[in-house]
Write a protein that holds these residues in place. Structure first.
Motif, PDB file in Angstrom:
ATOM      1  N   VAL A  59      38.217  28.284  -6.575  1.00 10.50           N
ATOM      2  CA  VAL A  59      38.111  29.006  -5.315  1.00 10.50           C
ATOM      3  C   VAL A  59      39.286  28.663  -4.409  1.00 10.50           C
ATOM      4  O   VAL A  59      39.730  29.491  -3.613  1.00 10.50           O
ATOM      5  N   THR A  63      41.043  31.906  -2.318  1.00 10.43           N
ATOM      6  CA  THR A  63      40.967  32.088  -0.863  1.00 10.43           C
ATOM      7  C   THR A  63      42.316  32.403  -0.218  1.00 10.43           C
ATOM      8  O   THR A  63      42.397  33.333   0.597  1.00 10.43           O
ATOM      9  N   GLY A  70      37.140  31.778   4.770  1.00 13.97           N
ATOM     10  CA  GLY A  70      36.483  31.170   3.618  1.00 13.97           C
ATOM     11  C   GLY A  70      35.055  31.650   3.432  1.00 13.97           C
ATOM     12  O   GLY A  70      34.654  31.990   2.310  1.00 13.97           O
ATOM     13  N   PRO A  71      34.259  31.710   4.512  1.00 17.61           N
ATOM     14  CA  PRO A  71      32.886  32.198   4.352  1.00 17.61           C
ATOM     15  C   PRO A  71      32.809  33.650   3.859  1.00 17.61           C
ATOM     16  O   PRO A  71      31.910  34.002   3.104  1.00 17.61           O
ATOM     17  N   SER A  74      33.481  33.511   0.191  1.00 11.05           N
ATOM     18  CA  SER A  74      32.289  32.962  -0.449  1.00 11.05           C
ATOM     19  C   SER A  74      31.198  34.025  -0.590  1.00 11.05           C
ATOM     20  O   SER A  74      30.516  34.098  -1.614  1.00 11.05           O
ATOM     21  N   HIS A  75      31.040  34.843   0.432  1.00  4.66           N
ATOM     22  CA  HIS A  75      30.056  35.928   0.379  1.00  4.66           C
ATOM     23  C   HIS A  75      30.382  36.889  -0.770  1.00  4.66           C
ATOM     24  O   HIS A  75      29.498  37.265  -1.556  1.00  4.66           O
ATOM     25  N   ARG A  78      29.681  35.237  -4.107  1.00  8.00           N
ATOM     26  CA  ARG A  78      28.243  35.175  -4.350  1.00  8.00           C
ATOM     27  C   ARG A  78      27.733  36.538  -4.828  1.00  8.00           C
ATOM     28  O   ARG A  78      26.913  36.626  -5.758  1.00  8.00           O
ATOM     29  N   ARG A  90      30.498  24.037 -10.134  1.00 10.72           N
ATOM     30  CA  ARG A  90      31.014  23.107  -9.126  1.00 10.72           C
ATOM     31  C   ARG A  90      31.559  21.877  -9.823  1.00 10.72           C
ATOM     32  O   ARG A  90      30.920  21.293 -10.686  1.00 10.72           O
ATOM     33  N   TYR A  97      35.458  29.608 -11.141  1.00 10.15           N
ATOM     34  CA  TYR A  97      34.843  30.873 -11.530  1.00 10.15           C
ATOM     35  C   TYR A  97      35.403  31.366 -12.854  1.00 10.15           C
ATOM     36  O   TYR A  97      36.592  31.232 -13.118  1.00 10.15           O
TER      37      TYR A  97
END
Length: 117
Positions: A59, A63, A70-71, A74-75, A78, A90, A97
């Protein structure tokens, strides 16, 4: 966070649209994947993930490629996970990914068009 198997569908379901009606069960599994790919950022993210040289990408490398927070990234990631298009793992503080090639093949097979004669 661990690998998520995500939705699966029998490969035989995915004859080209022009050759056979898509069974309802297959449509229910594949529709969220197509919906997830309807966003330009998610399409770009999946492209970056699927084309990663090592077969996976951090990630931390995804980014910076976007002018988004970042959020927000992440969305989108997801959403790709929930649609079954990518797996995530992780490792320490980073998440890596990988594209789920099986479902990508199914989507491609479904959209295959016979060459014009």
């Amino acid at each position: 966070m661990s690998n998520q198997a995500g939705p699966t569908v029998d490969v035989s379901c995915c004859l080209p649209l022009a050759e056979r009606r898509v069974p309802a069960e297959a449509a229910a599994v594949l529709a969220p994947a197509f919906k997830a790919l309807g966003d330009p950022v998610r399409l770009q993210l999946l492209s970056m993930i699927a084309s990663a040289e090592s077969g996976e990408i951090c990630v931390c490398d995804l980014t910076p490629a976007f002018d988004l927070t970042g959020p927000t990234i992440s969305h989108h990631l997801r959403t790709l996970r929930e649609a079954g298009l990518v797996d995530a793992e992780r490792r320490g503080t980073w998440v890596y990914y990988r594209a789920r090639t099986g479902i990508l093949r199914q989507l491609a097979a479904l959209l295959t068009v016979a060459p014009a004669t």
